[in-house]
Design an enzyme around this catalytic site. Sequence first.
Site, PDB file in Angstrom:
ATOM      1  N   GLY A  46      45.390   5.715   0.972  1.00 32.90           N
ATOM      2  CA  GLY A  46      44.096   5.266   0.441  1.00 32.90           C
ATOM      3  C   GLY A  46      44.090   4.419   2.516  1.00 32.90           C
ATOM      4  O   GLY A  46      44.930   4.289   3.022  1.00 32.90           O
ATOM      5  N   GLN A  51      42.930  -2.067   8.706  1.00 31.12           N
ATOM      6  CA  GLN A  51      44.042  -1.109   9.181  1.00 31.12           C
ATOM      7  C   GLN A  51      43.676  -0.273  10.897  1.00 31.12           C
ATOM      8  O   GLN A  51      44.275   0.022  10.764  1.00 31.12           O
ATOM      9  CB  GLN A  51      44.321  -0.391   8.342  1.00 31.12           C
ATOM     10  CG  GLN A  51      45.502  -0.947   7.307  1.00 31.12           C
ATOM     11  CD  GLN A  51      46.047   0.027   5.967  1.00 31.12           C
ATOM     12  OE1 GLN A  51      45.328   0.453   5.063  1.00 31.12           O
ATOM     13  NE2 GLN A  51      46.944   0.708   6.484  1.00 31.12           N
ATOM     14  N   CYS A  97      52.793   3.003   3.652  1.00 30.25           N
ATOM     15  CA  CYS A  97      51.923   2.681   4.444  1.00 30.25           C
ATOM     16  C   CYS A  97      51.451   3.240   5.839  1.00 30.25           C
ATOM     17  O   CYS A  97      52.408   3.558   6.979  1.00 30.25           O
ATOM     18  CB  CYS A  97      51.928   1.234   4.615  1.00 30.25           C
ATOM     19  SG  CYS A  97      50.735   0.551   5.196  1.00 30.25           S
ATOM     20  N   LEU A  98      50.199   3.781   5.883  1.00 28.06           N
ATOM     21  CA  LEU A  98      49.706   4.066   6.925  1.00 28.06           C
ATOM     22  C   LEU A  98      49.581   2.895   8.424  1.00 28.06           C
ATOM     23  O   LEU A  98      50.628   3.800   9.502  1.00 28.06           O
ATOM     24  CB  LEU A  98      48.352   4.663   7.347  1.00 28.06           C
ATOM     25  CG  LEU A  98      48.643   5.533   6.184  1.00 28.06           C
ATOM     26  CD1 LEU A  98      46.375   5.763   6.334  1.00 28.06           C
ATOM     27  CD2 LEU A  98      48.840   6.871   6.282  1.00 28.06           C
ATOM     28  N   HIS A 139      47.785  -2.320  -3.837  1.00 23.57           N
ATOM     29  CA  HIS A 139      48.168  -2.126  -1.793  1.00 23.57           C
ATOM     30  C   HIS A 139      47.316  -2.414  -0.355  1.00 23.57           C
ATOM     31  O   HIS A 139      47.536  -3.550   0.169  1.00 23.57           O
ATOM     32  CB  HIS A 139      48.830  -1.106  -1.823  1.00 23.57           C
ATOM     33  CG  HIS A 139      49.474  -0.391  -0.332  1.00 23.57           C
ATOM     34  ND1 HIS A 139      51.189  -0.032   0.048  1.00 23.57           N
ATOM     35  CD2 HIS A 139      48.742  -0.623   0.780  1.00 23.57           C
ATOM     36  CE1 HIS A 139      50.993   0.212   1.137  1.00 23.57           C
ATOM     37  NE2 HIS A 139      50.046   0.279   1.845  1.00 23.57           N
ATOM     38  N   GLU A 140      45.557  -1.775  -1.562  1.00 18.50           N
ATOM     39  CA  GLU A 140      44.999  -1.844  -0.158  1.00 18.50           C
ATOM     40  C   GLU A 140      44.542  -2.860  -0.617  1.00 18.50           C
ATOM     41  O   GLU A 140      43.929  -3.831   0.411  1.00 18.50           O
ATOM     42  CB  GLU A 140      43.859  -0.344  -0.807  1.00 18.50           C
ATOM     43  CG  GLU A 140      44.658   0.629  -0.687  1.00 18.50           C
ATOM     44  CD  GLU A 140      45.041   0.910   0.814  1.00 18.50           C
ATOM     45  OE1 GLU A 140      44.575   0.530   2.224  1.00 18.50           O
ATOM     46  OE2 GLU A 140      45.989   1.777   1.054  1.00 18.50           O
ATOM     47  N   HIS A 143      46.342  -5.546   1.674  1.00 13.11           N
ATOM     48  CA  HIS A 143      46.150  -5.502   3.367  1.00 13.11           C
ATOM     49  C   HIS A 143      44.710  -6.344   3.265  1.00 13.11           C
ATOM     50  O   HIS A 143      44.692  -6.784   4.156  1.00 13.11           O
ATOM     51  CB  HIS A 143      45.748  -3.993   3.555  1.00 13.11           C
ATOM     52  CG  HIS A 143      46.664  -3.043   3.687  1.00 13.11           C
ATOM     53  ND1 HIS A 143      47.063  -3.324   5.235  1.00 13.11           N
ATOM     54  CD2 HIS A 143      47.077  -1.682   3.115  1.00 13.11           C
ATOM     55  CE1 HIS A 143      48.009  -2.084   4.917  1.00 13.11           C
ATOM     56  NE2 HIS A 143      48.624  -1.350   4.187  1.00 13.11           N
TER      57      HIS A 143
HETATM   58  O1  K1U Z   1      47.198   1.316   2.534  1.00 10.01           O
HETATM   59  C1  K1U Z   1      47.829   3.027   3.366  1.00 10.01           C
HETATM   60  O2  K1U Z   1      49.131   2.011   4.532  1.00 10.01           O
HETATM   61  C2  K1U Z   1      47.426   4.112   3.202  1.00 10.01           C
HETATM   62  C3  K1U Z   1      49.384   4.145   1.956  1.00 10.01           C
HETATM   63  C4  K1U Z   1      48.939   3.892   0.430  1.00 10.01           C
HETATM   64  C5  K1U Z   1      49.687   4.050  -0.577  1.00 10.01           C
HETATM   65  C6  K1U Z   1      50.848   4.555  -0.643  1.00 10.01           C
HETATM   66  C7  K1U Z   1      51.489   4.928  -1.639  1.00 10.01           C
HETATM   67  C8  K1U Z   1      51.926   3.773  -2.532  1.00 10.01           C
HETATM   68  C9  K1U Z   1      50.469   3.049  -2.498  1.00 10.01           C
HETATM   69  C10 K1U Z   1      49.760   3.095  -1.011  1.00 10.01           C
HETATM   70  C11 K1U Z   1      49.020   6.063   2.204  1.00 10.01           C
HETATM   71  O3  K1U Z   1      48.176   6.561   1.697  1.00 10.01           O
HETATM   72  S1  K1U Z   1      51.018   6.404   3.069  1.00 10.01           S
HETATM   73  C12 K1U Z   1      50.640   7.798   3.022  1.00 10.01           C
HETATM   74  C13 K1U Z   1      50.486   8.164   1.438  1.00 10.01           C
HETATM   75  O4  K1U Z   1      50.868   8.735   0.585  1.00 10.01           O
HETATM   76  C14 K1U Z   1      50.295  10.540   1.528  1.00 10.01           C
HETATM   77  C15 K1U Z   1      50.989  10.992   3.300  1.00 10.01           C
HETATM   78  C16 K1U Z   1      51.335  12.435   3.120  1.00 10.01           C
HETATM   79  C17 K1U Z   1      49.827  12.723   1.719  1.00 10.01           C
HETATM   80  C18 K1U Z   1      49.177  11.738   1.250  1.00 10.01           C
HETATM   81  C19 K1U Z   1      49.969  10.914   0.906  1.00 10.01           C
HETATM   82 ZN    ZN Z   2      49.270  -0.199   3.991  1.00 12.03          ZN
END
Ligand code: K1U
Ligand code: ZN
Length: 174
Positions: A46, A51, A97-98, A139-140, A143
């Site tokens: 997401g 972000q 979270c990225l 989560h999004e 944000h």
């Molecule tokens: O919004 C963001 O920061 C993105 C976040 C979304 C999220 C992840 C987990 C639970 C709720 C919301 C991410 O994508 S973190 C990275 C991640 O989940 C991932 C990493 C490597 C491969 C696949 C997914």
């Molecule tokens: Zn996030």
Amino acid sequence: MALRPILTLPDPRLRLKCAPVAVVDDKVRALMDDMFETMYDAPGIGLAASQIGVLQRVMVVDIAKRQDESASANPMCFVNPEIVWASEELSVYEEGCLSIPEFYEEVERPAKVQVKYLDREGKACEIEADGLLATCLQHEIDHLNGVLFIDHISRLKRERIVKKFSKVARRETA
Ligand code: K1U
Ligand code: ZN
């Protein structure tokens, strides 16, 4: 399409509330394309516009690969998303979270949600989600309101992670 830099903690722009989009036009669609490219490259499931420093209520999600590595992509875009119903039942998911790289923590949220939004063409839609999709949508949307998943964990853990990222940021600007 272009890869955009992802803002990280403690960038103050991550704490700002995004403004609603008035019209879903080609400019908004180009923003979504950049967001998908940035999200897939990260990689993530997401991404909210804040972000990448764009303070508009736009987010993209694709949980297909996280659930099944051989699945084909299922890109979903959301403009002006709003949670119209949330279940009393809660579920716990280990979130990342990225904008807070390499930090993962369990978060409790409603297990199911109904979200209304505008799609890529500006059409009004509604979706009912459970499981990872429900978690990711919440989560999004957080944000877009300047809320981070660390706001849902203990104060002690939050303060520790903010301190760690602030120290790194200070070192990078020195
Ligand atoms: O919004 C963001 O920061 C993105 C976040 C979304 C999220 C992840 C987990 C639970 C709720 C919301 C991410 O994508 S973190 C990275 C991640 O989940 C991932 C990493 C490597 C491969 C696949 C997914
Ligand atoms: Zn996030």
